[in-house]
Motif scaffolding. Structure first.
Motif, short mmCIF file in Angstrom:
data_model
loop_
_atom_site.label_atom_id
_atom_site.label_comp_id
_atom_site.label_asym_id
_atom_site.label_seq_id
_atom_site.Cartn_x
_atom_site.Cartn_y
_atom_site.Cartn_z
N GLU A 129 2.17 37.91 23.59
CA GLU A 129 3.17 38.57 24.44
C GLU A 129 4.45 37.74 24.54
O GLU A 129 4.41 36.51 24.59
CB GLU A 129 2.61 38.79 25.84
CG GLU A 129 1.56 39.87 25.93
CD GLU A 129 2.13 41.28 25.86
OE1 GLU A 129 3.25 41.51 26.38
OE2 GLU A 129 1.46 42.16 25.30
N GLY A 130 5.58 38.46 24.60
CA GLY A 130 6.85 37.82 24.90
C GLY A 130 7.39 36.91 23.83
O GLY A 130 8.20 36.03 24.11
N ARG A 131 7.00 37.10 22.60
CA ARG A 131 7.49 36.27 21.49
C ARG A 131 8.41 37.11 20.61
O ARG A 131 8.46 38.33 20.70
CB ARG A 131 6.32 35.76 20.66
CG ARG A 131 5.18 35.16 21.46
CD ARG A 131 5.56 33.95 22.27
NE ARG A 131 6.05 32.87 21.44
CZ ARG A 131 6.11 31.58 21.84
NH1 ARG A 131 5.71 31.26 23.06
NH2 ARG A 131 6.59 30.65 21.04
N ASP A 132 9.14 36.44 19.71
CA ASP A 132 10.00 37.15 18.78
C ASP A 132 9.17 38.05 17.86
O ASP A 132 8.03 37.71 17.51
CB ASP A 132 10.81 36.18 17.93
CG ASP A 132 11.87 35.45 18.73
OD1 ASP A 132 12.12 35.84 19.89
OD2 ASP A 132 12.44 34.48 18.20
N THR A 133 9.74 39.16 17.48
CA THR A 133 9.06 40.08 16.57
C THR A 133 8.84 39.42 15.21
O THR A 133 9.75 38.77 14.68
CB THR A 133 9.88 41.36 16.42
OG1 THR A 133 10.13 41.91 17.72
CG2 THR A 133 9.14 42.39 15.58
N PHE A 134 7.66 39.58 14.65
CA PHE A 134 7.28 38.98 13.38
C PHE A 134 7.59 37.48 13.36
O PHE A 134 8.16 36.96 12.40
CB PHE A 134 7.94 39.70 12.20
CG PHE A 134 7.36 41.05 11.92
CD1 PHE A 134 6.11 41.18 11.35
CD2 PHE A 134 8.07 42.21 12.24
CE1 PHE A 134 5.56 42.44 11.10
CE2 PHE A 134 7.51 43.47 11.99
CZ PHE A 134 6.26 43.58 11.43
N GLU A 135 7.14 36.79 14.40
CA GLU A 135 7.37 35.35 14.49
C GLU A 135 6.40 34.56 13.61
O GLU A 135 6.53 33.36 13.45
CB GLU A 135 7.26 34.89 15.94
CG GLU A 135 7.79 33.49 16.19
CD GLU A 135 7.87 33.12 17.66
OE1 GLU A 135 7.71 31.93 17.98
OE2 GLU A 135 8.10 34.03 18.49
N GLY A 136 5.42 35.24 13.04
CA GLY A 136 4.54 34.56 12.10
C GLY A 136 3.29 33.99 12.72
O GLY A 136 2.67 33.09 12.14
#
Length: 561
Positions: A383-390
């Motif tokens: 949750e709450g992370r950048d999209t497609f952060e890996g």
């Protein structure tokens, strides 16, 4: 970022046959499926998932993903999470979560607070999934104080030494731990019903052969004994097992191998209840110049070594076995920002790897006579992370990744596994011992159930191939006598199908999505069917399907009659 060499691939849908055809100068590989040659039941080992951050189950995207996992599978999905007994206020962070379920008053008497734990299990119930209840970790007031760590903190924070805290200590009082386990199970029975909880699994701790457990193997065995006593006191007949050790590969020298064997020796000697056996299996990628070379061989050697240990115990060799973590590598919370090569988790290499590993796990279980019931992917969402952060996850900010579509494909398969022979397959012993290097693994897995067959095929390689697209012919035989026509459907995961990552990159790789982008990416992330079902003639008792199979791709054919 992982480099790709896709080339110009011309794909054309032959409307009359309903299958993919293309031009290629090389000799096509042939994948032969014989529906009459049964290998054994298709156990739905795909339906197990897990994550560190138990509190994400109650977050908006966590609830959404739990619902999707339920909806994809015709049989119950099981969820395993760390930190179900850890002290705290329920605020998750990377590799940490908590429920605050246990504390002690001024007189050392237990105080139970069920609200956060109930929220997690209520989310499972609302989604229709079932728990694999991992009994861990140690509540603050129950954690022993270690003489060699007088200043030990309870919680450590990622990316620091997250395993160094007292939450991984043994209990100061094993009788109190036993009573804690009993109270938790009794509460679950009261809230969800005895018949329901009897369908769950209870696993004692996680990876006690490494720093997840700050005690000796003998102290873990004592913990196991106390845990079983607590579970069974509240619910006779509950399914309890372990030891959830790390990968046992390494020619008998690894900590996982030694403790798995030691645990089974202990259970045999003490005659403790044991309803299933669990251990972990991980790949070991190598990283160079921002590129990844996968280590599927390491994961399969873990699986085979664990099966070998279990096979050697006549008392236990027929017990169900759960790979309660089985993944390409170890750190789900290590994102692309920490390690650029982890971008592979966003695209098509992850599902292609999983397909190749999945089929080989069935083969290894067959060879050893092991009752493998679970291949648990330690992947959920963050949750709450950048999209497609890996991150190693199934979805990112509510957008399904290509790997989730592999599990959707696997869930469409049922019934009996049948024989598959491929001229492009890397042999099992080679892929287990050396991986998939030089030439790709072009192979398949097939099932038959009544009047329907499902055939999964993939093109997988540990490294990027110079020219990864290969012409394939799938030949299906063993159909019932008299069948003249079949209906064929096809689903595909590749660069342009069932792949929101490619669409997201074309958008400019936005870290945060607006409403329009969200709708488009949600649609792109679903499992995509390649056109409408088509009628295909049975010629000389065979169905022949021809397609170009791109690198890092997985296809699924559904054949009905």
């Amino acid at each position: 970022m992982r480099k790709r060499m896709c080339g110009a691939i011309a794909l054309a849908l032959v409307m009359g046959a309903g299958v993919i055809a293309a031009q290629d100068s090389r000799k096509p590989i042939e994948i032969k499926v014989d529906l009459a040659k049964k290998l054994g039941r298709y156990e739905p080992i795909y339906r197990w998932f897990g994550f560190d951050e138990a509190n994400y189950a109650t977050a908006p995207n966590g609830r959404k993903l739990l619902g999707e996992l339920h909806d994809m599978s015709p049989v119950p999905v099981y969820i395993r999470a760390h930190h179900l007994l850890t002290s705290g206020d329920g605020t998750p962070e990377l590799k940490w979560s908590s429920t605050g379920v246990y504390s002690e008053d001024a007189h050392g008497r237990p105080v139970y607070e069920w609200r956060i734990l109930d929220g997690i299990f209520d989310a499972y119930k609302a989604a229709g999934v079932k728990p694999m209840v991992e009994l861990g970790f140690m509540p603050r007031d129950l954690a022993a104080k270690l003489p060699d760590k007088p200043d030990q903190q309870y919680q450590m924070h990622f990316p620091g030494d997250v395993l160094g805290g007292a939450s991984n200590n043994p209990p100061k009082d094993y009788a109190k731990w036993r009573e804690l386990v009993r109270a938790v199970v009794a509460h679950l029975v009261q809230r969800y019903g005895q018949s329901e909880v009897l369908t769950w699994y209870f696993e004692v701790w996680n990876e006690p052969d490494i720093e997840y457990w700050h005690g000796t193997p003998e102290e873990y065995y004592k913990l196991y004994d106390a845990s079983v006593a607590g579970v069974r006191a509240a619910l006779p007949g509950a399914r309890v097992g372990g030891p959830a050790t790390t990968g046992p590969g390494g020619d008998g020298t690894s900590s996982g191998y030694k403790m798995l064997r030691g645990f089974l020796d202990h259970v045999r000697e003490t005659k403790q209840p044991l309803d299933f056996i669990s251990f972990h299996a991980k790949g070991k990628p190598r990283i160079a110049n921002g590129e990844v070379t996968m280590g599927i061989d390491h994961e399969l050697r873990d699986v085979d070594a664990g099966f070998e240990v279990i096979e050697s115990f006549t008392e236990f060799r027929k017990l169900p076995v759960i790979l309660s973590e089985a993944d390409p590598e170890g750190c789900a919370a290590c994102s692309e920002k920490m390690n650029p090569a982890n971008a592979y988790r966003n695209g098509t290499l992850y599902p292609a790897y999983t397909a190749a590993a999945y089929a080989r796990m069935f083969q290894l279980a067959d060879e050893r006579g092991i009752d493998l019931i679970g291949m648990l992917s330690w992947a959920f969402e963050f949750e709450g992370r950048d999209t497609f952060e890996g991150f190693r996850s199934l979805a990112t900010n509510g957008i399904d990744k290509p790997v989730l579509n592999f599990f959707r494909m696997a869930a469409k398969m049922s019934g009996e596994r049948v024989e598959v022979e491929s001229t492009g397959a890397v042999p099992l012993d080679v892929i287990r011992d050396a991986g998939v290097r030089g030439v790709p693994d072009l192979d398949g897995l097939a099932t038959v159930n009544g009047r329907k067959a499902m055939v999964m095929v993939w093109n997988y390689q540990d490294t990027v191939a110079q020219d990864p697209a290969v012409m394939s012919r799938v030949v299906i035989r063993g159909l019932p006598e008299g069948v003249k026509q079949v209906q064929v459907r096809q689903w595909r995961i590749d660069e342009t199908h069932s792949n929101a990552y490619t669409v997201w990159k074309a958008m400019g790789s936005p870290a945060h999505l607006d409403a329009e982008q969200m709708v488009k990416l949600e649609a792109a992330g679903r499992l995509r069917e390649m056109g409408a079902a088509k009628s295909v003639a049975v010629v000389d008792g065979e169905v022949r399907l021809k397609q170009m199979l791109p690198g890092e791709s997985v296809s699924l054919y559904g054949v009905g009659w």
